[in-house]
Design an enzyme around this catalytic site. Structure first.
Site, PDB file in Angstrom:
ATOM      1  N   GLU A  19      72.031   2.812  93.055  1.00 51.47           N
ATOM      2  CA  GLU A  19      71.778   1.402  93.316  1.00 51.47           C
ATOM      3  C   GLU A  19      72.155   1.147  94.775  1.00 51.47           C
ATOM      4  O   GLU A  19      73.242   1.525  95.213  1.00 51.47           O
ATOM      5  CB  GLU A  19      72.653   0.508  92.410  1.00 51.47           C
ATOM      6  CG  GLU A  19      72.356  -0.963  92.639  1.00 51.47           C
ATOM      7  CD  GLU A  19      73.334  -1.916  91.944  1.00 51.47           C
ATOM      8  OE1 GLU A  19      74.384  -1.443  91.468  1.00 51.47           O
ATOM      9  OE2 GLU A  19      73.033  -3.121  91.895  1.00 51.47           O
ATOM     10  N   ARG A  67      82.000  11.814  85.578  1.00 50.18           N
ATOM     11  CA  ARG A  67      81.998  11.560  87.008  1.00 50.18           C
ATOM     12  C   ARG A  67      83.195  12.231  87.664  1.00 50.18           C
ATOM     13  O   ARG A  67      84.175  12.584  87.005  1.00 50.18           O
ATOM     14  CB  ARG A  67      82.001  10.064  87.278  1.00 50.18           C
ATOM     15  CG  ARG A  67      83.215   9.357  86.693  1.00 50.18           C
ATOM     16  CD  ARG A  67      83.403   7.969  87.293  1.00 50.18           C
ATOM     17  NE  ARG A  67      82.423   7.011  86.785  1.00 50.18           N
ATOM     18  CZ  ARG A  67      81.646   6.288  87.586  1.00 50.18           C
ATOM     19  NH1 ARG A  67      81.717   6.411  88.882  1.00 50.18           N
ATOM     20  NH2 ARG A  67      80.801   5.427  87.077  1.00 50.18           N
ATOM     21  N   LYS A 112      82.959   1.851  94.006  1.00 49.05           N
ATOM     22  CA  LYS A 112      82.202   1.266  95.105  1.00 49.05           C
ATOM     23  C   LYS A 112      82.730  -0.125  95.455  1.00 49.05           C
ATOM     24  O   LYS A 112      82.746  -0.522  96.613  1.00 49.05           O
ATOM     25  CB  LYS A 112      80.714   1.161  94.724  1.00 49.05           C
ATOM     26  CG  LYS A 112      79.925   2.399  95.074  1.00 49.05           C
ATOM     27  CD  LYS A 112      78.448   2.051  95.261  1.00 49.05           C
ATOM     28  CE  LYS A 112      77.638   2.483  94.072  1.00 49.05           C
ATOM     29  NZ  LYS A 112      76.195   2.218  94.235  1.00 49.05           N
TER      30      LYS A 112
END
Length: 538
Positions: A37, A238, A248
């Site tokens: 994204e 992850r 983020k």
RNA sequence: AGCCGCGUGGUGUAAUGGUAGCACAAGAGAUUCUGAAUCUCUUUGUCUAGGUUCGAAUCCUGGCGCGGCUGCCA
């Protein structure tokens, strides 16, 4: 020749892909995608996913490919700046999507038509409930949830599971690509599987938190007609790296609140930060290969990343001498106003790197830390009366220590032994234990060197902060120390921005790509050398 | 005390019912014109309790622990 022991181990994702290929699924094709994204910069955790997705495609070439697709379904968070940085970072990492660059927003029209299809089939409906009402209908941890009163009928076997997931929301916001064309935007859970299917993705690889969404993923690709492929979603864990953060949102905060100089601050775990810090794409790929792919929620040690870049740079980078905290050393039996040039090897690990000429005069700078007035046990460096080799030159014995009125050591005096030139050690002569780096005082160039260290003081800042704590309170105040007047060997003045070196005995450094000026490089420390001596001290 | 997932040395990761291996870290030594690199050696592990089996890290059941899910974010 490949022997059994050299057969590369396949992680569980690659095993699934390999099994599908040998079963002839998708005509033997493998199509993956990396779907960021564009709401922030890519970080080392994304590198794991990039290496996985692009790596799998490479391994199944030529009947395979990996798409770069921007998952830009939320106009309120996404920006073109991020798109540009992501493209740059994936390229830099060494991967190529050919002409398979896509945007979920390119599919808005198709997705809209699919939604109409679902409505016509009675599988979707428009809901007038507000957010709170919807939350109430969704059910809780202990209650099953109720149908929305606006869902006039029950259809699918899956509905009980999903409690009518939202697939579109109304958003009166301009999109970075579609502008004001739409006032409804698809949700991730709806857009992602269908975007995959539109592109002919065969294996949609994502992280563990989407595992719960898999039934919905499957439901959608099974209930829309006219899809070119039936992708499957598989999930892996992850990357968690200690001594840093990967969120983020939190990285954005570090930037916005000026805790760092930007997304590419060399202390950031972002790819642009690591690049500026001096990490090579090769080292990051090697790191990603080394950590493996599993479903275990792992905490990887930063030391593994550091080791990867050391291993790479040790083999590929030329050595130079640089004195960070200079202390003058006068070689008393060396002629005044005389300069000699010593030919030295650029990289002992790589003969092809050749040699260079190193000037030497009567006065040199040595590292302040390499002198000890009262040496600890096993000390091998300068101290009164001890013999030490000046790397690439000759052995010297420290004969005198000069102090200022405050008692600080300001200069060392020594004599050199002509018979020990060029690494020679005459027969019967006691071997000198240590060689130290130095820079000829008359020929040294001054430069500023930035010594980067870990961004946080604790190995898990997010855990240390807890739910209501603030992770920024664990920022390491010593994560950047700037040394303004380091003394470098002459040749370093001509370092190109982005050029990397090993400063002998100190660490690996890169001429900063942004702040270096012609003839006046600024260096960033990539990583220290491993220090067996410092370890002893612990 | 819902659902989903995951538990192998300090940290990661293999072993796919048959000798618990590898990397990093740690320790000892060799070597060294980088206390680096290189080389040799060493320490440390199958969450737990049962069950199935000739044989279980692996299969089954319970327990414990950890993570995820309760945005009109992705």
């Amino acid at each position: 020749m490949t022997t059994a022991s050299e057969t590369p181990h396949l992680d569980f994702i690659r095993e699934i892909v390999a099994a599908d290929v040998s079963a002839g699924k998708n005509g033997g094709m493998v199509v993956t995608r990396f779907p960021p994204e564009p709401n922030g910069y890519l970080h080392i955790g994304h590198a794991k996913s990039i290496c996985l997705n692009f790596g799998i495609a490479q391994e199944h070439a030529p009947s395979s490919r990996c798409h770069l697709r921007f998952d830009d379904t939320n106009p309120t968070k996404e920006e073109t700046e991020y798109v540009d940085s992501i493209i740059e970072d994936v390229k830099w990492l060494g991967f190529d999507w050919d002409d398979h660059l896509f945007y979920a927003s390119d599919y808005f029209e198709k997705l809209y038509n699919f939604a109409e299809q679902l409505i016509n089939k009675g599988l979707a409906f428009v809901c007038d409930l507000n957010a709170d009402q919807m939350r109430a209908h969704r059910g809780t941890l202990t209650e099953p949830g109720r149908n929305s009163p606006f869902r006039e009928r029950s259809v699918s076997e899956n509905l009980d599971l999903f409690h009518d997931p939202v697939i579109y929301r109304i958003l009166h916001a301009d999109h970075h690509r579609t502008g004001s064309a739409w006032c409804i935007y698809p949700m991730y859970d709806y857009a992602h599987p269908l975007s995959d299917a539109i592109e002919g993705i065969t294996h949609s690889i994502c992280t563990l938190e989407f595992e719960d969404h898999r039934p919905l993923y499957d439901w959608l690709v099974d209930h829309i007609d006219g899809l070119p492929s039936r992708p499957i979603q598989r999930e892996f864990s992850r990357l968690n790296l200690n001594w840093t953060i990967m969120s983020k949102r939190k990285l954005l905060r570090l930037v916005k609140e000026n805790h760092v100089s930007g997304w590419d601050d060399p202390r950031m775990p972002t790819l642009s930060g690591l690049r500026r810090r001096g990490y090579t794409p090769e080292s990051i790929r090697a790191f990603c290969k080394g950590i493996g792919v599993t479903k275990f929620n792992a905490q990887t040690d930063m030391g593994v990343l550091e080791n990867a870049v050391r291993e790479d740079l040790n083999k590929t980078v030329e050595r130079r001498m640089a004195v960070l905290r200079p202390l003058k050393l006068v070689i008393e039996n060396y002629p005044e106003d005389y300069t000699e040039e010593i030919e030295v090897i650029n990289n002992p690990e790589d003969p092809a790197a050749g040699t260079r000429k190193l000037p030497l005069g009567r006065e040199v700078f040595v590292e302040r830390d390499d002198f000890a007035e009262v040496p600890p046990k096993d000390w091998r460096r300068f101290t009164l009366g001890a013999e030490v080799r000046l790397t690439n030159a000759f052995c010297v014995i420290c004969t005198d220590v000069i102090k200022d009125s405050a008692g600080n050591v300001i200069e060392l005096r020594c004599t050199y032994d002509e018979t020990t030139r060029h690494g020679k050690n005459p027969e019967g002569r006691a071997k000198v234990k240590a060689a130290v780096h130095w820079v000829s005082a008359r020929h040294a160039v001054s430069a500023s060197v930035r010594m980067y260290d870990r961004l946080f003081t604790v190995d898990n800042p997010e855990a240390a902060a807890g739910d209501d704590g603030d992770f920024t309170s664990f920022i390491n105040p010593k994560s950047l120390e700037v040394i303004e007047n380091a003394k470098l060997e002459t040749s370093l003045a001509g370092a190109d921005p982005g050029q990397r070196f090993q400063f002998v005995r100190i660490g690996y450094f890169i001429a900063d790509a942004k702040d270096s000026l012609p003839g006046k490089p600024v260096f960033n420390r990539v990583v220290t050398m491993k220090d067996g001596y410092a370890k002893q001290g612990k």
